[in-house]
Each structure stands twice: as C-alpha cells, then as structure tokens.
Design a protein around this motif. Structure first.
Motif, PDB file in Angstrom:
ATOM      1  N   TRP A  15       0.842  -1.206   0.000  1.00 27.63           N
ATOM      2  CA  TRP A  15       0.000   0.000   0.000  1.00 27.63           C
ATOM      3  C   TRP A  15       0.875   1.253   0.000  1.00 27.63           C
ATOM      4  O   TRP A  15       0.631   2.193  -0.758  1.00 27.63           O
ATOM      5  CB  TRP A  15      -0.907   0.002   1.225  1.00 27.63           C
ATOM      6  CG  TRP A  15      -1.813   1.197   1.279  1.00 27.63           C
ATOM      7  CD1 TRP A  15      -3.052   1.308   0.745  1.00 27.63           C
ATOM      8  CD2 TRP A  15      -1.523   2.484   1.870  1.00 27.63           C
ATOM      9  NE1 TRP A  15      -3.572   2.551   0.964  1.00 27.63           N
ATOM     10  CE2 TRP A  15      -2.644   3.305   1.653  1.00 27.63           C
ATOM     11  CE3 TRP A  15      -0.428   3.005   2.554  1.00 27.63           C
ATOM     12  CZ2 TRP A  15      -2.716   4.616   2.103  1.00 27.63           C
ATOM     13  CZ3 TRP A  15      -0.484   4.322   3.004  1.00 27.63           C
ATOM     14  CH2 TRP A  15      -1.611   5.111   2.780  1.00 27.63           C
ATOM     15  N   PRO A 107      -5.569  -1.975   4.282  1.00 30.90           N
ATOM     16  CA  PRO A 107      -4.603  -1.907   3.181  1.00 30.90           C
ATOM     17  C   PRO A 107      -5.023  -2.718   1.964  1.00 30.90           C
ATOM     18  O   PRO A 107      -4.833  -2.284   0.827  1.00 30.90           O
ATOM     19  CB  PRO A 107      -3.311  -2.463   3.808  1.00 30.90           C
ATOM     20  CG  PRO A 107      -3.752  -3.269   4.967  1.00 30.90           C
ATOM     21  CD  PRO A 107      -4.975  -2.580   5.486  1.00 30.90           C
ATOM     22  N   SER A 110      -8.001  -0.856   0.207  1.00 33.74           N
ATOM     23  CA  SER A 110      -7.506   0.377  -0.406  1.00 33.74           C
ATOM     24  C   SER A 110      -6.726   0.069  -1.685  1.00 33.74           C
ATOM     25  O   SER A 110      -6.916   0.724  -2.717  1.00 33.74           O
ATOM     26  CB  SER A 110      -6.616   1.130   0.578  1.00 33.74           C
ATOM     27  OG  SER A 110      -6.115   2.311  -0.003  1.00 33.74           O
ATOM     28  N   LEU A 111      -5.863  -0.956  -1.610  1.00 34.63           N
ATOM     29  CA  LEU A 111      -5.126  -1.379  -2.801  1.00 34.63           C
ATOM     30  C   LEU A 111      -6.073  -1.846  -3.900  1.00 34.63           C
ATOM     31  O   LEU A 111      -5.914  -1.502  -5.077  1.00 34.63           O
ATOM     32  CB  LEU A 111      -4.163  -2.514  -2.434  1.00 34.63           C
ATOM     33  CG  LEU A 111      -2.790  -2.112  -1.902  1.00 34.63           C
ATOM     34  CD1 LEU A 111      -2.093  -3.328  -1.290  1.00 34.63           C
ATOM     35  CD2 LEU A 111      -1.930  -1.539  -3.027  1.00 34.63           C
TER      36      LEU A 111
END
Length: 567
Positions: A15, A107, A110-111
């Motif tokens: 991330w 993470p 979000s990625l």
C-alpha cells in the motif's frame, strides 16, 4: 497469528509503495477539471449517503455506489473517482463488521479499490473514451467498458488474494454472478445521473437520488421481513422435526445440530441447570457433536449464569463485551455470542448458547427466533419425558420394573425375523419358575411374595446385564431372551442363575401368623431352555418348548433343576 502478521506487513508495504505514489502519478497524467466545486461536493455527499445505506442481496450486505462511481468518473475523471472511492472504502469497512482485523482489511481494500479504478480508467481512456463527453452513444459504449472492466478486475483481484490465503474458490461464484447482474441493473442509472446532472445540475441528484433512496429503504425493509419469514419457516420445520422424536437424546442431538446449521455458527451448546450447577449436555463444534466432557460449574458463573439469574436472552457482538463473563470453556477464536434461556412452566431449566468466530454475527430478530426455537425444544423435551413414562408403563412390569409379556413378544418376533434374515445365527430362551411359590404366599403373605419377586428381578438384572432381554412372563415366571447364544452357553448361564438363587437369602417381612417381622427365606428355581433354530424357528414354539422343558425336565424331575428341550 504469525501468517496474519506477515500478510499484514506485506499489504501495508505494498500500500505504501503503490497507493500514495499512484495517486500522485494519476493526478500528474490525468489532472481533474472541476469547474463546478458545489456540484462536486453534492456528488460526494450523495456518494457518502449511498455508502451508508447497504442493501441485503443474496444474504449479504451490498452497497450500490457503482452508479455514482461511474457518473463521477464520466464527469470529473480518474483522480476524483479514485479519491471518492477510497473514502467510500473506509465507510464500507466501518459498516461491514467481520472477524477479520481492520488493520488487515484497510490496506487490502484500499489497494484493491485503487487498482480497480486505475485498470478500469485506463481501459476507458485506451478504448477512446473522453471525460466530460455528452454524446449518448459515446457515454454508453465507453461507460459500459469502464463498468465491465471494474467488475471483472475486482473479481480477479479477489480471487488472486483468496489464492494466496489458500481459499481456492470458483471465479464464477454466486457472489460474482450477483455482481455482474447488479452492474447491468445499475449502469442505466449511472448514465442517466451523469447526463441529467450535466444539463440541470444539482437538482438531478435530488430527482434521481430521492426515489433511489426510497427504493433502497423499501427493499431493505422487504428483504429484512423476507428473511424473518424464512427464519420463521425454518424454525417451524425444526419444531416439527423435534416433535417427531421420542427419545430425549434424539431431541437434544437434533436440536443443537439443526439450530447451529440454521444460524450458520461454528459452536453451539446446550447447558442444563439444576441443583445450583450448570452441566454441559451437548457440545457442537466445527460441524459435529463433540464427546468431550466439561466439569460442572456454579449456576451463576459465565454467560449462561447471567441468563439463568436474569432469565433474559442476550447478544454479544464482540469478545470485549463478554470477556469478563468467560469461564474458559469457549474456543479462543469466539467473537459473537447469542444466549437464551430454556424454560418449562415459567422456570429456567437450561441455556442455549450459540457462538461465532465473526463479530456482529447476530441480529435482534435472530434472537427472537432463537427464543421461539428454545420454546419448541422445551416442549419437545417435556413430551419425550411424558412419552417415555407412558412407554415404560406399557412395556414394563409395574412391580419388578422388568419388561412385560407384551414387550417380550415383540422382541422375540424381532429376533426371529433377524435370524431369518441372517443377522442372527442362534437365539436361546430361558424360562424360569419359582418353586412352591404359592406356599410362600400362603405362609408369609402376598406382600412378602412380592418382595421376593422384586429381589429376584434385581438379581436377574445384575447377572444378565446387557447380554439379554429379561421379562416377567406372568406370576412367578420369568424369561430371558439371549441373542446369538447357543444352547450349551444358555444352559451354563441358567445353571449359574439356579445356583446363585439357591444360595441367596431373601429378606421379607411376614404379614401372617405369630412370627411377624423380618425373616430370611430361601427359594429355588426350575428352569427350561430352548434354542432356535435347532428346536424351532418360530417365536411361540420357542416359548412352548422352554415351558415344556421347565415342567417336564425340571419340575417333574424334582424341581431346582435346569433342563433343555429335546425333541
């Protein structure tokens, strides 16, 4: 725990390397053009509202934000869509409670949101799409490319992540099919929102958004009511299944297994409450009943203790809420709990506890359904207790508590049928009669005779145990049915019985004559033995043969003897 920590470190490193730098590069190569900041703010607020209103589709919470995502992308481009999607991701993670740590989910999601936006946006631009275009065919064709690539890339990333965690699920799963179906339904709304807003501005968000929110609220209420109806039907079906059971153990097993499956929990426990103690009656863990024993604990301890004291049902959404009540008997990975009293005649007699590895696994309506199921369970237990008493009365001799003639006759016919099927090789029947029993009644009284019958029944039960079926045939006659016993073996058992009875001192209390009070009396038995199939292959003939052996071979030969039937 070690694998999770490693995965967490890898995800956060990825991330940190990809997302911040990626956003900077996207801003550099695809800078946004925002001529109307108030319209953008309205879009963002609209987006947030959609993220806060999940719908239950196919048993899972679904956030219908795609139509706003597409409209945002078509109007403002990739960078704005990425920022708003990242914000949406955080809201969705907050709304959906699972057992997976947020430090792992943030993470990864979000990625995933960043990569999905990037791949879909590049596919749109690469295909020839232009941000801000209002040409209908252009918007539909290239907008659909953006939407399709978004859904496909989302699925691919999910499957790749599942692959690394050892979860080899199918690509075209039910959830994937629902995602594609929703895409086709939502896309026309997205195009309509984009074109309508471009012509009339913020009012378009109101004109299209309000009906959509109302529809979402109605569907949410409908799906919630539908789920309640489904659960009620399942509860009713479980209640009917319990009502068909005649044994207490069957009711307990059926109840805990069916309830655990209905609520999709990893753990279920039925706890008995009596004499100031809690005793675990059934343990269901990881899809099967467990034989392990758990020591009794005081009635006021633990989660079940709280239910017993208050006589109320409880839901605990996460471990921190019930940690202080833990007695150490729950698996370490337990998070959510649901516990309800099991009551009969307004008295709590037990507690049902369901446990899940997931946080926020239970809802209020499920607790209400569980209370209904607990009532079904209590009624079924009461019915089985009553039925067992009725059956015992119909199958047992009231005096000796041995089986009666009716039960013996059914067991004998069942054994003969098994022998004909080849399930039994031999079947022996021992018939015994107390010698001179009438004279005992005449001398000491009938109650003394009954005392002897009860004591004799206890000796027979001790000697035979599980080896055979013992029945009081009538009066002072008793029968023992022995499956897979040869005649020689049955004769040996009969002789051992005869010797023990001959030596045993029977304690009675005489009711007649001058010598009233406790006395020691000795009795003897005459015994006849018959065996199938060598003597007969019919049940009644087997009884007649043993009876003939008893009277001709034992009684007429002087009594206190064992005789075998011979043709």
């Amino acid at each position: 725990m070690g694998r999770n920590l490693t995965r967490k470190k890898i995800l956060w490193c990825l991330w940190a390397i990809i997302v911040p730098a990626g956003l900077v590069l996207v801003y550099h190569f695809f800078p946004p053009s925002v001529a109307d900041p108030w319209n953008l703010l309205a879009y963002v607020l609209f987006f947030v509202l959609m993220s806060l209103m999940p719908m239950n589709i196919n048993g899972a919470s679904t956030f219908l934000v795609q139509w706003v995502t597409v409209a945002l992308f078509l109007k403002y481009g990739l960078f704005i869509e990425m920022l708003v999607s990242q914000a949406s991701m955080l809201i969705v993670l907050y709304r959906i409670r699972t057992n997976e740590e947020q430090s792992l989910r943030i993470p990864f999601n979000s990625l995933m949101f960043f990569l999905v936006s990037l791949i879909a946006g590049l596919a749109y631009i690469g295909a020839g799409g232009q941000i801000g275009s209002l040409e209908l065919s252009h918007v539909i064709v290239y907008g659909l490319i953006f939407q399709v690539v978004s859904v496909v890339s989302n699925q691919v990333i999910y499957k790749l992540y599942d692959y690394t965690t050892g979860n080899r699920s199918k690509f075209f799963s039910i959830d994937a099919i629902w995602d594609f179906a929703l895409m086709l339904v939502i896309f026309p709304f997205a195009v309509s929102l984009y074109i309508f807003e471009s012509h009339i501005g913020v009012p378009a968000l109101v004109l299209l958004g309000v009906p959509f929110f109302i529809m979402a609220a109605v569907m949410k209420r409908y799906t919630s009511s539908e789920q309640v109806n489904i659960d009620l039907k399942r509860a009713g079906a479980i209640g009917h299944q319990l009502a068909d059971r005649l044994e207490t153990d069957e009711v307990l097993d059926q109840f805990v297994v069916q309830v655990a499956k209905m609520f999709k929990v990893e753990y279920a426990y039925v706890i008995d409450y009596r004499d100031g103690q809690q005793q675990m009656l059934r343990i269901y863990e990881n899809n099967q009943l467990q034989p392990r024993k758990i020591a009794s604990i005081p009635y006021n301890k633990g989660i079940a203790g709280r239910v017993i004291i208050t006589n109320e049902a409880y839901i605990y959404d996460e471990k921190s809420q019930w940690r202080d009540l833990n007695t150490g008997n729950l698996p370490k990975d337990t998070e959510s709990l649901m516990a309800t009293p099991i009551a009969r005649n307004n008295k709590t007699e037990g507690v049902l506890v369901l446990a899940s590895r997931k946080r926020y696994a239970f809802t209020k309506h499920q607790l209400q359904i569980l209370e209904i199921l607990s009532t079904y369970f209590a009624v079924s237990l009461e019915k089985t207790s009553y039925m067992q008493k009725v059956i015992a009365k119909s199958e047992r001799c009231g005096l000796t508590k041995l089986y009666n003639y009716r039960y013996l006759d059914e067991s004998l016919e069942s054994c003969i049928a098994d022998m004909h099927k080849g399930n039994l090789e031999q079947l022996s029947l021992i018939m015994m009669d107390i010698d001179h029993f009438k004279s005992i009644n005449d001398r000491y009284g009938h109650q003394s005779g009954n005392d002897i019958l009860v004591q004799l029944a206890a000796i027979l039960t001790e000697e035979i145990g599980e080896e055979g079926t013992i029945a009081r045939y009538g009066g002072e006659e008793f029968v023992v049915l022995l499956a897979d016993y040869s005649k020689d073996l049955a004769m040996l058992l009969a002789e051992n019985l005869r010797r023990r009875i001959e030596k045993h001192e029977f304690l009675i209390e005489s009711d007649l004559g001058d010598d009233r009070g406790k006395q020691i009396v000795h009795i003897t038995l005459s015994i006849g033995v018959s065996t199938a199939p060598e003597d007969s292959d019919e049940g009644m003939s087997l009884i007649r043969n043993a009876d003939r052996a008893l009277y001709i071979g034992a009684k007429q030969a002087g009594r206190n003897k064992v005789a075998a039937y011979s043709k």
